[in-house]
Design a protein around this motif. Structure first.
Motif, PDB file in Angstrom:
ATOM      1  N   LEU A  22       0.777  -1.063  -0.041  1.00 21.07           N
ATOM      2  CA  LEU A  22       0.234  -0.073   0.129  1.00 21.07           C
ATOM      3  C   LEU A  22       0.731   1.269  -0.188  1.00 21.07           C
ATOM      4  N   SER A  23       1.961   1.143   0.631  1.00 27.22           N
ATOM      5  CA  SER A  23       2.778   2.212   0.739  1.00 27.22           C
ATOM      6  C   SER A  23       3.331   2.875  -0.843  1.00 27.22           C
ATOM      7  N   LEU A  24       3.908   1.438  -1.270  1.00 28.34           N
ATOM      8  CA  LEU A  24       4.454   1.612  -2.666  1.00 28.34           C
ATOM      9  C   LEU A  24       3.201   2.218  -3.768  1.00 28.34           C
ATOM     10  N   ARG A  25       2.106   1.762  -3.365  1.00 24.56           N
ATOM     11  CA  ARG A  25       1.097   2.186  -4.392  1.00 24.56           C
ATOM     12  C   ARG A  25       0.444   3.786  -3.999  1.00 24.56           C
ATOM     13  N   PHE A  26       0.833   4.164  -2.826  1.00 26.00           N
ATOM     14  CA  PHE A  26       0.211   5.535  -2.425  1.00 26.00           C
ATOM     15  C   PHE A  26       1.433   6.494  -2.875  1.00 26.00           C
ATOM     16  N   ILE A  27       2.589   6.162  -2.996  1.00 25.47           N
ATOM     17  CA  ILE A  27       3.490   6.985  -3.427  1.00 25.47           C
ATOM     18  C   ILE A  27       3.121   7.934  -4.762  1.00 25.47           C
ATOM     19  N   PRO A  28       2.766   7.302  -6.011  1.00 30.49           N
ATOM     20  CA  PRO A  28       2.290   8.114  -6.835  1.00 30.49           C
ATOM     21  C   PRO A  28       1.141   8.811  -6.713  1.00 30.49           C
ATOM     22  N   LEU A  29       0.325   8.372  -5.863  1.00 31.59           N
ATOM     23  CA  LEU A  29      -0.983   9.624  -5.244  1.00 31.59           C
ATOM     24  C   LEU A  29      -0.565  10.634  -4.553  1.00 31.59           C
ATOM     25  N   VAL A  30       0.696  10.690  -3.672  1.00 36.49           N
ATOM     26  CA  VAL A  30       1.274  11.735  -3.070  1.00 36.49           C
ATOM     27  C   VAL A  30       1.835  12.564  -4.034  1.00 36.49           C
ATOM     28  N   LEU A  31       2.623  11.856  -4.935  1.00 39.75           N
ATOM     29  CA  LEU A  31       3.384  12.816  -6.128  1.00 39.75           C
ATOM     30  C   LEU A  31       2.219  13.554  -6.944  1.00 39.75           C
ATOM     31  N   GLU A  32       1.049  12.993  -7.251  1.00 41.59           N
ATOM     32  CA  GLU A  32       0.041  13.592  -8.117  1.00 41.59           C
ATOM     33  C   GLU A  32      -0.337  14.836  -7.288  1.00 41.59           C
TER      34      GLU A  32
END
Length: 291
Positions: free
Chosen positions: A186-196
């Motif tokens: 979930l952390s790795l998948r959440f990183i792109p959301l943070v960048l977006e």
């Protein structure tokens, strides 16, 4: 500005699919740990060999130049600067007098041995400072570049699946291995959301053509504080949406609702890579020790 594509490290290269992509993530993880561990208490020659080996693996894999330039361009600049600076700084031997000739050459004054290799005015390069420069620059390159290469050729799902499989013995110690793997996924998948979210807020600020000089320091700080507050609010909203989506799909716990992100299989290439790894460690134990 596209943060999702302009990061200098940590991006996953989806195309082309190289032989590094096809290796089992567990094999690549063991190789990565070998690159991170073997430089410890090793000589300068071994660290140079590691750097050249990392570059050779990249070239033989056929990774595009655009990915190499983005992943290693800034790293080469940092390593080069650290090498030059360390060469010309004091060699760290804080004694007023010391023998400049090794004991084995003390009775041969006609030898061409020199402790000071280069001197430009007040700056000089000694054998000790050169050795320190090589050690520092190569260990920086090996540690960062090998990790970057692993992330470049391994998908986040493969990373978490490999880690979960390698951590299975920890279950005997009552360690929640599956929960740890799920959290990492979930952390790795959440990183792109943070960048977006960061990218969207940055664009919203730049499109308003704010005159920062007229705002002053205090109002500029208040404005960025509002942006940071909005960013945190958006991230918490995204996290809540993910949690609701998991609950709707009947997710109760990792053990009861398992999702196989990646099927782990060892192939012929993985066996060859493990065999080369044995030779790699043998060479490190024989020739890689620091003098």
């Amino acid at each position: 500005m596209d943060l999702l594509r302009s990061l200098p490290i940590g991006l996953y290269l989806e195309h082309p699919i190289t032989w590094l992509h096809r290796l089992d993530p567990r094999v690549k993880l063991v190789w990565l740990l070998s690159f991170l561990i073997t430089p410890v208490i090793s000589n300068s020659l071994w660290r140079i060999i590691l750097a050249l080996l990392a570059i050779a693996i990249t070239l033989t894999a056929g990774i595009p130049f655009r990915a190499l330039r983005q992943q290693a361009g800034w790293l080469l600049i940092v390593c080069t600067i650290s090498f030059i600076v360390t060469c010309f700084v004091n060699d760290g031997l804080a004694v007023s007098s010391q023998p400049r000739v090794p004991d084995s050459l003390a009775f041969f004054p006609e030898t061409s041995y020199q402790y000071i290799l280069l001197q430009i005015g007040r700056f000089k390069v000694t054998r000790h400072s050169l050795d320190l420069a090589v050690r520092l620059s190569t260990i920086l390159f090996v540690l960062i570049y090998s990790s970057s290469l692993y992330l470049l050729t391994t998908a986040p799902e493969e990373i978490t699946a490999g880690l979960e499989d390698l951590m299975q013995p920890l279950r005997r110690l009552k360690i929640p291995v599956t929960e740890i793997a799920l959290t990492l996924t979930l952390s790795l998948r959440f990183i792109p959301l943070v960048l977006e979210e960061i990218q969207n807020l940055f664009r919203s600020v730049t499109t308003r053509a704010i005159n920062w000089k007229k705002l002053g320091l205090r109002q500029s700080f208040n404005l960025w504080l509002i942006v940071a507050e909005r960013l945190l609010e958006n991230l918490l909203m995204r996290a809540e949406q993910i949690a609701i989506a998991m609950e709707v799909r009947g997710f109760t716990s990792p053990d009861r609702h398992r999702v196989q992100w990646h099927q782990l299989r060892l192939g012929i290439g993985d066996g060859v890579a493990l065999g080369i790894l044995v030779l790699f460690w043998w060479a490190r134990l024989v020739w890689g020790w620091a003098a």
